[in-house]
Design an enzyme around this catalytic site. Structure first.
Site, short mmCIF file in Angstrom:
data_model
loop_
_atom_site.label_atom_id
_atom_site.label_comp_id
_atom_site.label_asym_id
_atom_site.label_seq_id
_atom_site.Cartn_x
_atom_site.Cartn_y
_atom_site.Cartn_z
N GLU A 155 -26.39 30.32 -23.20
CA GLU A 155 -27.19 31.08 -22.24
C GLU A 155 -26.28 31.62 -21.14
O GLU A 155 -25.34 30.95 -20.72
CB GLU A 155 -28.28 30.20 -21.65
N ASP A 171 -32.37 21.79 -26.24
CA ASP A 171 -33.40 21.71 -27.27
C ASP A 171 -32.94 20.99 -28.52
O ASP A 171 -33.75 20.42 -29.25
CB ASP A 171 -33.88 23.11 -27.66
#
Length: 283
Positions: A155, A171
């Site tokens: 990210e 995640d």
């Protein structure tokens, strides 16, 4: 919908620097000279040290900061807005960029985005569009079309102030890679590298942990270990018992009933601290 990275996560401010991401050893290098403003796009060098023979696919998906539009960037850093989606979700345009073969490197350009850089081995990822935007992989769902693909993502936000970048493992824990920044003098600072044997050691430790933790591991029919889900998803999907964390949570609550919890969330703001205790069963 695409999530926006916040500077509080593994912050890497790279105004005037070059930045680096490693995808299983793949290295992304980016940045302008120290005295210059951040340009509209910056180069991203990808080096594939995975040792895997499959094709590598790279995606740069996010929100264009100048307009707020969601879309994707091609290898030249040109922005393409997503078309309208549907209900049920409709296939998204092929946003893949051909990545380098094992042992090779390639350079693309990334624009001022807040979004994600995905990479996958062997197969392209399946992205869909709803009326509300992009549907991203959710491999805790048994019917997700990406469940049998080995992939991961990083990210980042690149804006007029610089680069904020993190190697997310929130995640799931999957195909290893590292991120970093390359300084103007050519030296590189990176993070996310595993210790020797760490990747296999992690999965072996999960398999040896009683209480169902091995159920977090997803394996393809050909035997390829794809990932381990975050415990949250394990509880949500039934892979882990709902009470699997109770003992740990209770011990933490007991500790901070008599001890002050101190949180310093910003590496560049050491004076900013938050304090808390458990009182009446509430933090």
């Amino acid at each position: 919908m695409l999530s926006t990275i916040t500077p509080t996560l593994a912050r890497r401010r790279a105004l005037g620097l070059a930045g680096a991401l490693a995808l299983v050893g793949a290295l992304f290098s980016l940045g302008p000279p120290a005295q210059a403003a951040v340009p509209a796009t910056v180069p991203l060098k990808i080096t594939n040290n995975s040792g895997r023979g499959e094709a590598l696919y790279v995606y740069n998906l996010g929100t264009l900061l100048s307009t707020g539009q969601q879309g994707w960037a091609d290898a030249n850093g040109s922005f393409h807005a997503w078309p309208a989606g549907g209900n049920p979700p409709t296939p998204a345009p092929d946003a893949s960029i051909a990545g380098p073969a094992a042992g090779q490197s390639t350079t693309v350009r990334i624009p001022k985005f807040s979004g994600r850089i995905y990479f996958s081995y062997g197969r392209k990822l399946d992205f869909r569009l709803t009326t509300g935007g992009l549907v991203q992989p959710a491999v805790q769902n048994p019917s997700d079309p990406n469940r049998d693909i080995l992939f991961n993502w990083s990210e980042y936000t690149l804006n007029d102030s610089g680069l904020w970048l993190n190697s997310t493992q929130v995640d799931m824990f999957s195909a290893p890679y590292a991120v970093g920044v390359q300084r103007a003098d050519g030296s590189t600072v990176s993070t996310g590298h595993l210790k020797s044997g760490g990747y296999n050691g992690f999965f072996n430790a999960l398999r040896g942990q009683p209480g169902g933790w091995a159920n977090l591991i997803q394996t393809r029919s050909d035997g390829t270990v794809l990932r381990a889900l975050a415990p949250l998803y394990g509880v949500e999907t039934g892979a882990l018992p709902a009470n699997v964390m109770d003992d740990y949570v209770n011990r933490v609550w007991q500790k901070y009933a008599t001890t002050t919890l101190t949180v310093s969330p910003f590496a560049d703001q050491p004076g900013t601290k938050y304090f808390g205790r458990v009182s009446g069963g509430v933090m």
